[in-house]
Design a protein around this motif. Structure first.
Motif, PDB file in Angstrom:
ATOM      1  N   ASP A  71      37.713  39.684  49.589  1.00 53.64           N
ATOM      2  CA  ASP A  71      37.277  40.621  48.307  1.00 53.64           C
ATOM      3  C   ASP A  71      38.387  40.925  47.763  1.00 53.64           C
ATOM      4  OD1 ASP A  71      34.432  40.162  49.356  1.00 53.64           O
ATOM      5  OD2 ASP A  71      34.094  42.406  50.077  1.00 53.64           O
ATOM      6  N   ALA A  72      39.431  41.428  48.400  1.00 51.34           N
ATOM      7  CA  ALA A  72      41.125  42.398  47.649  1.00 51.34           C
ATOM      8  C   ALA A  72      41.495  40.924  47.331  1.00 51.34           C
ATOM      9  CB  ALA A  72      41.139  42.988  49.214  1.00 51.34           C
ATOM     10  N   LEU A  73      41.730  39.916  47.440  1.00 51.62           N
ATOM     11  CA  LEU A  73      42.059  38.762  46.892  1.00 51.62           C
ATOM     12  C   LEU A  73      41.312  38.235  45.755  1.00 51.62           C
ATOM     13  CD1 LEU A  73      44.619  36.924  46.267  1.00 51.62           C
ATOM     14  CD2 LEU A  73      43.123  35.775  47.542  1.00 51.62           C
ATOM     15  N   ALA A  74      40.274  38.740  45.320  1.00 50.41           N
ATOM     16  CA  ALA A  74      39.445  38.216  44.986  1.00 50.41           C
ATOM     17  C   ALA A  74      39.392  39.897  43.331  1.00 50.41           C
ATOM     18  CB  ALA A  74      38.012  37.842  44.811  1.00 50.41           C
ATOM     19  N   VAL A  75      39.533  40.807  43.970  1.00 48.15           N
ATOM     20  CA  VAL A  75      39.374  41.786  42.902  1.00 48.15           C
ATOM     21  C   VAL A  75      41.112  41.716  42.297  1.00 48.15           C
ATOM     22  CG1 VAL A  75      40.220  43.982  42.895  1.00 48.15           C
ATOM     23  CG2 VAL A  75      37.765  43.537  44.284  1.00 48.15           C
ATOM     24  N   LEU A  76      41.953  41.797  43.106  1.00 41.91           N
ATOM     25  CA  LEU A  76      43.664  41.240  42.723  1.00 41.91           C
ATOM     26  C   LEU A  76      43.018  40.422  41.112  1.00 41.91           C
ATOM     27  CD1 LEU A  76      46.251  41.165  42.073  1.00 41.91           C
ATOM     28  CD2 LEU A  76      46.618  40.613  43.825  1.00 41.91           C
ATOM     29  N   LEU A  77      42.454  38.760  42.106  1.00 40.69           N
ATOM     30  CA  LEU A  77      42.813  37.729  40.836  1.00 40.69           C
ATOM     31  C   LEU A  77      41.920  38.008  39.481  1.00 40.69           C
ATOM     32  CD1 LEU A  77      43.881  35.404  40.567  1.00 40.69           C
ATOM     33  CD2 LEU A  77      41.743  34.069  40.915  1.00 40.69           C
ATOM     34  N   VAL A  78      40.599  38.875  39.005  1.00 40.23           N
ATOM     35  CA  VAL A  78      39.347  39.395  38.337  1.00 40.23           C
ATOM     36  C   VAL A  78      41.094  40.599  37.486  1.00 40.23           C
ATOM     37  CG1 VAL A  78      37.974  41.163  37.809  1.00 40.23           C
ATOM     38  CG2 VAL A  78      37.780  38.658  38.812  1.00 40.23           C
ATOM     39  N   ARG A  79      41.537  41.603  38.009  1.00 36.71           N
ATOM     40  CA  ARG A  79      42.068  42.240  37.477  1.00 36.71           C
ATOM     41  C   ARG A  79      43.616  41.566  37.044  1.00 36.71           C
ATOM     42  NH1 ARG A  79      43.504  47.627  41.229  1.00 36.71           N
ATOM     43  NH2 ARG A  79      44.421  48.096  39.025  1.00 36.71           N
ATOM     44  N   LEU A  80      43.936  40.412  37.419  1.00 39.27           N
ATOM     45  CA  LEU A  80      45.467  39.905  36.439  1.00 39.27           C
ATOM     46  C   LEU A  80      44.439  38.685  35.412  1.00 39.27           C
ATOM     47  CD1 LEU A  80      46.834  38.473  39.827  1.00 39.27           C
ATOM     48  CD2 LEU A  80      48.010  39.826  38.022  1.00 39.27           C
ATOM     49  N   HIS A  81      43.843  38.624  35.614  1.00 35.85           N
ATOM     50  CA  HIS A  81      42.328  38.496  34.373  1.00 35.85           C
ATOM     51  C   HIS A  81      42.030  38.442  32.824  1.00 35.85           C
ATOM     52  CE1 HIS A  81      41.817  33.553  36.625  1.00 35.85           C
ATOM     53  NE2 HIS A  81      42.879  33.817  37.059  1.00 35.85           N
ATOM     54  N   LEU A  82      41.596  40.035  33.218  1.00 34.46           N
ATOM     55  CA  LEU A  82      41.702  40.467  32.454  1.00 34.46           C
ATOM     56  C   LEU A  82      42.419  41.270  31.699  1.00 34.46           C
ATOM     57  CD1 LEU A  82      38.865  43.024  34.211  1.00 34.46           C
ATOM     58  CD2 LEU A  82      38.398  41.220  32.495  1.00 34.46           C
ATOM     59  N   ALA A  83      43.889  41.194  32.370  1.00 37.42           N
ATOM     60  CA  ALA A  83      45.324  41.224  31.469  1.00 37.42           C
ATOM     61  C   ALA A  83      45.308  40.916  30.821  1.00 37.42           C
ATOM     62  CB  ALA A  83      46.161  42.239  32.518  1.00 37.42           C
ATOM     63  N   GLY A  84      45.080  38.961  31.157  1.00 37.84           N
ATOM     64  CA  GLY A  84      45.203  38.182  30.093  1.00 37.84           C
ATOM     65  C   GLY A  84      46.716  37.322  31.246  1.00 37.84           C
ATOM     66  N   PHE A  85      46.528  37.501  32.312  1.00 38.40           N
ATOM     67  CA  PHE A  85      47.144  37.527  33.212  1.00 38.40           C
ATOM     68  C   PHE A  85      47.409  35.981  34.112  1.00 38.40           C
ATOM     69  CE2 PHE A  85      50.215  36.336  37.174  1.00 38.40           C
ATOM     70  CZ  PHE A  85      51.121  36.258  36.451  1.00 38.40           C
ATOM     71  N   ALA A  86      47.589  34.908  33.387  1.00 36.78           N
ATOM     72  CA  ALA A  86      47.564  33.075  34.350  1.00 36.78           C
ATOM     73  C   ALA A  86      48.305  33.188  35.575  1.00 36.78           C
ATOM     74  CB  ALA A  86      47.512  32.048  33.045  1.00 36.78           C
TER      75      ALA A  86
END
Length: 411
Positions: free
Chosen positions: A133-148
């Motif tokens: 869950d924590a890793l999924a939230v981090l990946l979502v936050r990165l993608h929302l910010a435009g970071f691949a």
């Protein structure tokens, strides 16, 4: 080439100069090192002490080091959970004058652990679900910010306990790229890499006997995709509600809050078919709502109270004819917030008799009234309005709570 230290803080170079830069990182004496658990890395990484700081030192080529340093600084400005970049050291050479690889220096994330050290004692499946869950939230936050990310994995993540759950922090940004926005293809590529990497890492743990026997590495690798998909859909979807169903908007905000996200901007476009509500979510730091509410309205409230009042303020502002985010000719948020305090907040609170308020302050009273309005609107399946909620609250709720809501002394 002379030794050069490029740092974010002018105090850091003086502290870092005391470290043995003339030695390859693998040969650093124990007196400089801090015995902390390290994850798997393609580079040589050591923890060292610089003054009162514990730092992570990673050897890599100059260009990748400078690039990762800048990307980590960008993520810090965007408020993304990642290790804190401190410096890049170049121009290193040994005693014979032979060049040594530059290093990237980051601050050690206190209280964090790499995933392998967490598996030294076999984790229960429930705990592993929380890590995913924590890793999924981090990946979502990165993608929302435009970071691949380009290399999402357990190895490139640090985990820190967070009130019964876990928070995930990006460690390795070497393969990342920052864009104004990501395409679906870029996000899916990142997600597929995460699935493959995580499954591989768990298979490795299984082979070493460190994985709980009930855990299927392939299923857990796939789980992050499902969790990510649920989060992304909830955070970015456009919702169309029938006219007058404004309590549905409140329900949506509650779901986002429960997922750990806060609504930084909400746009409501009216159409003949209903109300199209688009949320632009942003995870904010502790105390953010208190500071924002105080800045906009002058109201001093607890964090959860402030969050609820700001949500109501945002919803109310969206109904005002002179509210147009981004329009320099529209009313400023501070002006609208002042109007909300004058025309909505204060009259609503004053409608509750002083002798019935007990120990509740104004912010708590308003919060209670918003809760009651939401409850009645859910039951009625339409927005009943604040005035109706206040009348029902005074008539049916406060009288039953008099024993626990005794007036404060002096009132």
């Amino acid at each position: 080439m002379a030794l050069q230290i490029s740092a974010t803080n002018p105090e850091h170079p003086a502290l870092l100069l005391a470290l043995p830069w003339q030695l390859p990182l693998e040969q650093w004496p124990e007196e400089y090192l801090v015995p902390l658990p390290r994850g798997i890395s393609r580079h040589v990484v050591r923890y060292a002490r610089a003054g009162d700081e514990v730092i992570a030192v990673k050897e890599l080529a100059e260009r990748p080091a400078q690039r990762e340093y800048e990307l980590l600084r960008d993520l810090d400005r965007l408020g993304i959970p990642a290790v804190d970049p401190l410096a890049v050291v170049t121009g290193r050479s040994d005693a014979d004058g032979e060049p040594l690889e530059p290093v990237l220096i980051t601050r050690h994330l206190r209280g964090s652990q790499p995933y392998r050290s967490m598996f030294e004692t076999t984790l229960r499946p429930a705990t592993m679900h929380r890590l995913m869950d924590a890793l999924a939230v981090l990946l979502v936050r990165l993608h929302l910010a435009g970071f691949a990310w380009g290399d999402c994995s357990l190895s490139n993540t640090l985990f820190r306990r967070d009130a019964g759950a876990y928070a995930a922090y990006l460690v390795d940004a070497e393969t990342g790229d920052l864009h104004p926005a990501l395409s679906s293809g870029q996000r899916e590529y990142d997600l597929d890499l995460a699935r493959v990497n995580i499954s591989g890492e768990l298979l490795d743990l299984e082979a070493s006997g460190a994985l709980h026997p009930s855990v299927d590495p392939i299923e857990f690798g796939t789980e992050i995709c499902a969790r990510y998909g649920d989060l992304w859909e909830e955070l970015t979807r456009t919702s169309v509600y029938p006219a007058g169903k404004y309590h549905y908007i409140e329900r949506r905000i509650r779901r986002l809050n429960d997922l750990g996200f806060d609504v930084a901007e909400m746009q409501i476009a009216h159409s003949s078919n209903g109300d199209t509500v688009t949320f632009v979510p942003k995870v904010v730091d502790a105390g953010h709502h208190q500071r924002q509410l105080l800045r906009l309205t002058g109201l001093d409230a607890e964090e959860n109270q402030a969050r609820r009042l700001l949500n109501d303020l945002e919803s109310w502002m969206a109904t005002q004819d002179d509210y147009a985010p981004g329009d320099p000719l529209a009313a400023r948020p501070e002006v609208l917030a002042h109007r909300w305090v004058r025309d909505v907040f204060r009259p609503t609170v004053r409608a509750v008799p002083v002798e019935l308020r007990g120990t509740m302050d104004a912010a708590e009273i308003y919060h209670e009234l918003l809760e009651h309005r939401w409850y009645l609107s859910e039951r009625a399946q339409h927005d009943i309005g604040l005035d109706t909620a206040v009348d029902d609250y005074i008539k049916n709720i406060l009288p039953k709570a008099r024993e626990t809501l005794q007036p404060m002394s002096g009132e």
